[in-house]
Every structure is written in structure tokens, then in C-alpha cells.
Design an enzyme around this catalytic site. Sequence first.
Site, short mmCIF file in Angstrom:
data_model
loop_
_atom_site.label_atom_id
_atom_site.label_comp_id
_atom_site.label_asym_id
_atom_site.label_seq_id
_atom_site.Cartn_x
_atom_site.Cartn_y
_atom_site.Cartn_z
N HIS A 102 -3.43 1.83 7.32
CA HIS A 102 -2.68 1.46 8.43
C HIS A 102 -3.52 1.97 9.64
CE1 HIS A 102 0.54 1.68 5.34
NE2 HIS A 102 0.16 2.63 5.01
N GLU A 119 0.68 9.39 6.86
CA GLU A 119 1.84 9.84 5.91
C GLU A 119 1.25 10.55 4.88
OE1 GLU A 119 2.20 6.16 3.55
OE2 GLU A 119 0.23 5.49 4.10
N HIS A 177 -6.07 2.96 0.67
CA HIS A 177 -5.29 3.89 -0.26
C HIS A 177 -4.35 2.99 -1.23
CE1 HIS A 177 -2.58 3.83 3.24
NE2 HIS A 177 -1.67 3.49 2.54
N ARG A 197 -3.03 -5.09 4.47
CA ARG A 197 -3.09 -5.29 3.17
C ARG A 197 -4.73 -5.93 3.10
NH1 ARG A 197 1.00 -8.66 2.05
NH2 ARG A 197 2.44 -6.98 2.08
#
Length: 324
Positions: A102, A119, A177, A197
Site C-alpha cells: 500500500h 495497518e 505482504h 497487487r
Amino acid sequence: MLYPLKFHPILKEKIWGGNKLKTILHKKTTQENVGESWEISTVNEQISIVSNGQFEGESLKGLIQKFKGKILGESIYQEFGDQFPLLIKFIDAKTDLSVQLHPDDELAKKRHNSFGKTEMWYVAQADENAKLIIGFNKDTNKEEYEDFLNKGKITELLNFEEISEGDSYFINAGKIHAIGGGALIAEIQQTSDITYRVYDWDRQDKEGNYRELHTDLALDALDFKAEDDFKLKYALEKNKVNQLISSKYFTTNTLSIDQSTERTYKDLDSFKILMCVGGKGEIKTNEITTTISLGETVLIPSRIDSLFLENVSNEMKLLEVYIK
């Protein structure tokens, strides 16, 4: 009068989803392959609706517009306005999620007029041999990364972590990740739905289509260093606050409750979120009792500055989240 708020979960079918959100977390749905339960959200067109009390049926965004800092906290409302600053989820990965990353706040603002996405994950349950991918297994660079990616060997550069219940990880923006198959995760993140992605295991959906990749966008966002800075160490003292992480984006604590425990927030100008990751219990505030059980999430408005947590099982396990 403001009170602890529950919301209808927003359930999402995913190509990698399973049935643990139904069988373990007791989410009511007839959908198959449910991968995500959005617990608290004001993301566009995915806005949480209250499921309890006098505000039942009203949207979280509408309540924030009405009560402002009394829900969010005055300083948080000044910064975020009517947007709830966090997105809270449970994730069930029957098979591996895509390898992804991200952008940070600066890049996300420039490209998408959005916040970035830092996150954290808490492992609520894990099958035997379940793993996560977090970061690279060695320092790399753009040229080496692209070479491995183009040759279909990207997994040879990735760091795999074996997981078990209670493990917790902090994922900075830019860190590559993926959640592996067999993992049931509680996820706390900045309010953002921007994902780059880069590898999706060469799988196709039921129509034979491959999902979109964002390999070019990812290049400027990637952190190529292999820093061992993600697994969180924390204490496990019962009926006390055990801090998992304190960052500028959010603070998360764990609470293991087996007796009546008071929590006071008089010096905290923030909402509080309680996610139940084990057992069940009660939240008592101003003569109002709100039940909470495994898989449920409750938002405590900023105006409420003290509460009692009561266990009604062998032990209630909570994640407590706020901004400070």
C-alpha cells in the site's frame, strides 16, 4: 445520549475467502467464500449502519456529522472531519491473498486523493502451518525485484512467517505482504482501500479471468529493505492494559478479562474501539449494558470516558484501539 455502538458487518465474498467468519465468528450470511467482514467503515459506499439502541438503522457517517467530536474526539474531528479515520476488519483467508503493498500518505494523496495504508494484524485463529508474508528476506532493489517478478520467482525474495493465535504484526506502508491460507485475522488500518497487487499466484476466477495487477504503480511505493520491524512483542497480564503498538495512526492494546475491570479515558480525546477476539462479556457505561462476544466490534464514543468490562465466560479477550 451517546452509548456504545454496534454495527451490521459488511461482508465481502473473495476468491480466497472461506467460511470461518460464519463458523468461528458467527457472522450471519448465506454467502460463500466470505473473505472480509468490515466492522467499522466510512469508506465510500461501504458505510457502517448501527445495529443497536436508539440510533439503530442510522449510518456512522451521519452520526459523525451530527455529533462530531463527541464521537471522534475534538482534535480527531478537526483533522478528519466526517471521515472515520480507521477501517476495522476481520479477514478469513482460506487460500493465500495476493502479494501486495500500500502507498504511504504522501503518494496516496498525490495519486488517489486518499490516505495511505499503514495497518496491523492480530491472529485470531490459525490452522496448522499457516503463514504470513511480510517484507523481503534480504535487502533488494528495483532491478532485482523486477527480474524476480518477471521470471515468476518473486516468492524466492519474500519473507514467510509461521503464525499462531495471538501473534501480532505491524505493517508499514510500502512493505510487501500477504495473508496466507488458514489465517483468521483482525485487521486495524488507516481508512484507505488502495492496494497495489503485484502477484496473485497465477490464479483465475470462475470466469477464467486473472485479477488486475498494479506492478508499475507499486515500484514507487515499495520498501526494498528487509527490516525485522514488524512482529509485535507484548505482555499477557490479565485485567491490565497490554500495549501492542502505539503509532501516529493508532494505538492498539490487548485486554484479557476474567474479572470486573474499569477502564478510564479521561485524558484521551478519542473514540475507543473494542474488538472481541475471544470469549464474551459486557461493557457497562452509565447504566447501559452492551454485550460483546467473539467476532463482535463495539465503538465507544469519545464522550464516554469510563466503563467497566465484565467477563461472562472463562476469559474475554479484547483488542482496544484509539488514536492519541
